[in-house]
Design a protein around this motif. Structure first.
Motif, PDB file in Angstrom:
ATOM      1  N   ARG A  14       8.535  -2.339   1.594  1.00  0.00           N
ATOM      2  CA  ARG A  14       9.805  -1.634   1.411  1.00  0.00           C
ATOM      3  C   ARG A  14       9.518  -0.280   0.786  1.00  0.00           C
ATOM      4  N   LEU A  15       9.876   0.775   1.511  1.00  0.00           N
ATOM      5  CA  LEU A  15       9.741   2.130   0.973  1.00  0.00           C
ATOM      6  C   LEU A  15      11.064   2.469   0.291  1.00  0.00           C
ATOM      7  N   PRO A  16      11.033   2.832  -0.999  1.00  0.00           N
ATOM      8  CA  PRO A  16      12.286   3.087  -1.711  1.00  0.00           C
ATOM      9  C   PRO A  16      13.030   4.272  -1.102  1.00  0.00           C
ATOM     10  N   GLY A  53      17.391  10.492   5.085  1.00  0.00           N
ATOM     11  CA  GLY A  53      17.060  10.427   3.666  1.00  0.00           C
ATOM     12  C   GLY A  53      18.039   9.546   2.891  1.00  0.00           C
ATOM     13  N   TYR A  54      17.697   9.243   1.657  1.00  0.00           N
ATOM     14  CA  TYR A  54      18.524   8.466   0.720  1.00  0.00           C
ATOM     15  C   TYR A  54      18.741   7.024   1.170  1.00  0.00           C
ATOM     16  N   GLU A  55      17.888   6.521   2.078  1.00  0.00           N
ATOM     17  CA  GLU A  55      17.973   5.125   2.513  1.00  0.00           C
ATOM     18  C   GLU A  55      16.595   4.497   2.379  1.00  0.00           C
ATOM     19  N   ALA A  56      16.569   3.261   1.889  1.00  0.00           N
ATOM     20  CA  ALA A  56      15.306   2.525   1.865  1.00  0.00           C
ATOM     21  C   ALA A  56      14.915   2.169   3.300  1.00  0.00           C
ATOM     22  N   VAL A  57      13.620   2.122   3.547  1.00  0.00           N
ATOM     23  CA  VAL A  57      13.103   1.781   4.876  1.00  0.00           C
ATOM     24  C   VAL A  57      12.092   0.653   4.686  1.00  0.00           C
ATOM     25  N   THR A  58      12.212  -0.383   5.496  1.00  0.00           N
ATOM     26  CA  THR A  58      11.232  -1.461   5.425  1.00  0.00           C
ATOM     27  C   THR A  58      10.379  -1.466   6.684  1.00  0.00           C
ATOM     28  N   LEU A  59       9.058  -1.506   6.483  1.00  0.00           N
ATOM     29  CA  LEU A  59       8.107  -1.556   7.593  1.00  0.00           C
ATOM     30  C   LEU A  59       7.451  -2.934   7.582  1.00  0.00           C
ATOM     31  N   ALA A  60       7.477  -3.615   8.711  1.00  0.00           N
ATOM     32  CA  ALA A  60       6.887  -4.965   8.769  1.00  0.00           C
ATOM     33  C   ALA A  60       5.868  -5.042   9.901  1.00  0.00           C
ATOM     34  N   ASN A  61       4.656  -5.446   9.537  1.00  0.00           N
ATOM     35  CA  ASN A  61       3.602  -5.648  10.534  1.00  0.00           C
ATOM     36  C   ASN A  61       3.867  -6.964  11.256  1.00  0.00           C
ATOM     37  N   ARG A  62       4.047  -6.907  12.574  1.00  0.00           N
ATOM     38  CA  ARG A  62       4.362  -8.122  13.337  1.00  0.00           C
ATOM     39  C   ARG A  62       3.150  -9.027  13.527  1.00  0.00           C
ATOM     40  N   SER A  63       1.953  -8.490  13.320  1.00  0.00           N
ATOM     41  CA  SER A  63       0.753  -9.310  13.521  1.00  0.00           C
ATOM     42  C   SER A  63       0.348  -9.998  12.221  1.00  0.00           C
ATOM     43  N   ALA A  64       0.011 -11.283  12.329  1.00  0.00           N
ATOM     44  CA  ALA A  64      -0.456 -12.029  11.164  1.00  0.00           C
ATOM     45  C   ALA A  64      -1.973 -11.895  11.004  1.00  0.00           C
ATOM     46  N   THR A  65      -2.624 -11.270  11.985  1.00  0.00           N
ATOM     47  CA  THR A  65      -4.087 -11.249  11.953  1.00  0.00           C
ATOM     48  C   THR A  65      -4.690  -9.847  11.939  1.00  0.00           C
ATOM     49  N   GLU A  66      -3.919  -8.849  12.415  1.00  0.00           N
ATOM     50  CA  GLU A  66      -4.469  -7.494  12.531  1.00  0.00           C
ATOM     51  C   GLU A  66      -3.684  -6.526  11.651  1.00  0.00           C
ATOM     52  N   PRO A  67      -4.373  -5.504  11.099  1.00  0.00           N
ATOM     53  CA  PRO A  67      -3.635  -4.466  10.379  1.00  0.00           C
ATOM     54  C   PRO A  67      -2.878  -3.572  11.359  1.00  0.00           C
ATOM     55  N   ALA A  68      -1.944  -2.791  10.843  1.00  0.00           N
ATOM     56  CA  ALA A  68      -1.233  -1.800  11.656  1.00  0.00           C
ATOM     57  C   ALA A  68      -1.343  -0.453  10.953  1.00  0.00           C
ATOM     58  N   PHE A  69      -1.315   0.623  11.736  1.00  0.00           N
ATOM     59  CA  PHE A  69      -1.516   1.968  11.187  1.00  0.00           C
ATOM     60  C   PHE A  69      -0.393   2.887  11.648  1.00  0.00           C
ATOM     61  N   VAL A  70       0.242   3.534  10.674  1.00  0.00           N
ATOM     62  CA  VAL A  70       1.420   4.363  10.942  1.00  0.00           C
ATOM     63  C   VAL A  70       1.169   5.781  10.425  1.00  0.00           C
ATOM     64  N   PHE A  71       1.533   6.752  11.249  1.00  0.00           N
ATOM     65  CA  PHE A  71       1.549   8.157  10.822  1.00  0.00           C
ATOM     66  C   PHE A  71       2.976   8.485  10.377  1.00  0.00           C
ATOM     67  N   ILE A  72       3.102   9.124   9.211  1.00  0.00           N
ATOM     68  CA  ILE A  72       4.425   9.428   8.659  1.00  0.00           C
ATOM     69  C   ILE A  72       4.521  10.938   8.387  1.00  0.00           C
ATOM     70  N   ALA A  73       5.663  11.504   8.703  1.00  0.00           N
ATOM     71  CA  ALA A  73       5.938  12.899   8.339  1.00  0.00           C
ATOM     72  C   ALA A  73       7.249  12.923   7.564  1.00  0.00           C
ATOM     73  N   TYR A  76      13.991  16.931  -4.781  1.00  0.00           N
ATOM     74  CA  TYR A  76      13.292  15.690  -4.419  1.00  0.00           C
ATOM     75  C   TYR A  76      13.708  14.546  -5.352  1.00  0.00           C
ATOM     76  N   GLU A  77      13.987  13.401  -4.758  1.00  0.00           N
ATOM     77  CA  GLU A  77      14.451  12.242  -5.526  1.00  0.00           C
ATOM     78  C   GLU A  77      13.887  10.972  -4.955  1.00  0.00           C
ATOM     79  N   VAL A  78      13.579  10.023  -5.829  1.00  0.00           N
ATOM     80  CA  VAL A  78      13.288   8.657  -5.417  1.00  0.00           C
ATOM     81  C   VAL A  78      14.324   7.779  -6.106  1.00  0.00           C
ATOM     82  N   ARG A  79      14.973   6.924  -5.355  1.00  0.00           N
ATOM     83  CA  ARG A  79      15.950   5.988  -5.940  1.00  0.00           C
ATOM     84  C   ARG A  79      15.452   4.569  -5.703  1.00  0.00           C
ATOM     85  N   ALA A  80      15.371   3.814  -6.767  1.00  0.00           N
ATOM     86  CA  ALA A  80      14.850   2.453  -6.637  1.00  0.00           C
ATOM     87  C   ALA A  80      15.750   1.662  -5.699  1.00  0.00           C
TER      88      ALA A  80
END
Ligand code: GTQ
Length: 345
Positions: free
Chosen positions: A271-273, A309-329, A341-345
């Motif tokens: 979960r990305l805050p 912005g101002y919304e939490a985002v959840t990233l879930a790896n669908r694989s139970a065996t392999e890592p996943a790699f994401v590029f973010i901008a 700039y703000e971070v809200r829990a």
């Protein structure tokens, strides 16, 4: 928060006179420009599956020769901002660019900052101020503000990359323009070679480089290895993430947009805050579900999505065996400069 007077509450002749004199009463608009606690956002969550873009991009390759395109790009536009405005978010522009074998996208330089994230194909290069950068899947290539850049392709299959520019911001500030140039002479030396090891920088005769963009190519093989090493070294670490930085200063690689690579461990949900910045997620490897507000995007490799912005985002790896790699901008370097700039829990 009390309700404020409306425009309709004012006599028509008064409104007309204000308008004639280029004047606007603030109070009917105050809550729109200063909404309570959370900004209004036009940025909608949008998913652009690569499988839907690719055939249309290849079709553009048949329909439009390079001479008629200069840059053959399909723009990933957020309908929340109006498609014609070509924005993924307030400050981010995204485009999928196609270069066919033997083609050349001529040299130019412009005020917006750009990066390329290579999506498929081999054999293309981007030459940036004389530095010829090979383009391989997952590589990040910088073409910062004012730097000459041209794209060439000596391979034998189509090459596609994702362009990320701060064009909407630079256009908004009425500072966006380009200059055409000549084919560049290629100079010897490459930043990705001289900055190949973390923690040490070239220091010829004790002098450190002061060029603003010492490293232009961030090879995916090195970034991926850094993430895998980080994950192994820190088994308890939740967010296995790196920031693309200028190796001389440690600061973000570019002025306005921030770029990151994230590894999700097998089966991990992260979960990305909520933060003030919109975000763009591009899946380099694996399978990841992106959840924001009421949207859930099942990303497969080469897919791209954006979130407000101002919304939490959840990233879930669908694989139970392999890592996943994401590029973010994101737009956080810009937000920090603006002091918002703000971070809200
Ligand atoms: O490759 O130089 O998607 O100038 C938009 C504007 C790519 C480029 C874009 C550009 C380029």
């Amino acid at each position: 928060m009390p309700a404020l007077g409306r425009l309709e509450d004012l006599p028509l002749d008064y409104r007309d006179e204000l308008q004639r004199l280029n004047l606007v009463p603030l109070w009917p608009n105050l809550r729109t420009v200063l909404p309570p606690r959370v900004p209004s956002r036009q940025t909608k969550p949008v998913h652009w599956p690569y499988a839907t873009i690719r055939p249309l991009l290849m079709r553009a390759g048949e329909l439009t020769p390079m001479e008629k395109a200069e840059r053959r790009v399909l723009v990933l536009a957020n309908p929340g901002h109006g498609l014609e405005n070509m924005k993924a978010s307030p400050a981010m522009y995204l485009g999928m660019q196609l270069l066919l074998p033997g083609e050349w996208a001529p040299s130019h330089r412009h005020t917006p900052n750009a990066v390329r994230m290579v999506v498929e194909g081999r054999g293309a290069t981007t030459t940036v101020n004389g530095e010829k950068c090979p383009m391989e899947r997952g590589d990040l290539i910088l073409t910062p503000t004012g730097q000459w850049h041209e794209h060439a392709h000596d391979g034998d299959e189509p090459v596609v990359w994702l362009d990320v520019l701060d064009l909407p911001l630079v256009y908004y500030t009425e500072t966006s323009y380009a200059i055409e140039g000549q084919r560049q002479a290629v100079l010897p030396g490459r930043g990705d070679a001289i900055y190949a090891a973390g923690g040490v920088v070239p220091t010829s005769a004790f002098v450190r480089s002061e060029v603003p963009y010492p490293m232009l190519r961030y090879p995916w093989s090195s970034t991926r290895a850094a993430l895998v090493a980080l994950a192994e070294n820190q088994p308890a670490l939740e967010a296995v993430q790196v920031t693309y930085v200028n190796p001389e200063t440690g600061r973000d690689v570019q002025n306005n947009l921030g770029f990151y690579a994230l590894m999700l461990r097998p089966g991990q949900a992260l979960r990305l805050p909520a933060r003030s910045s919109s975000q763009v997620f591009h899946l380099i490897e694996g399978g990841v579900d992106v959840q924001v507000l009421d949207s859930r995007f099942p990303l497969v490799e080469a897919d791209t999505c954006c979130t407000p912005g101002y919304e939490a985002v959840t990233l879930a790896n669908r694989s139970a065996t392999e890592p996943a790699f994401v590029f973010i901008a994101d737009e956080s370097p810009l937000h920090r400069k603006l002091g918002v700039y703000e971070v809200r829990a």
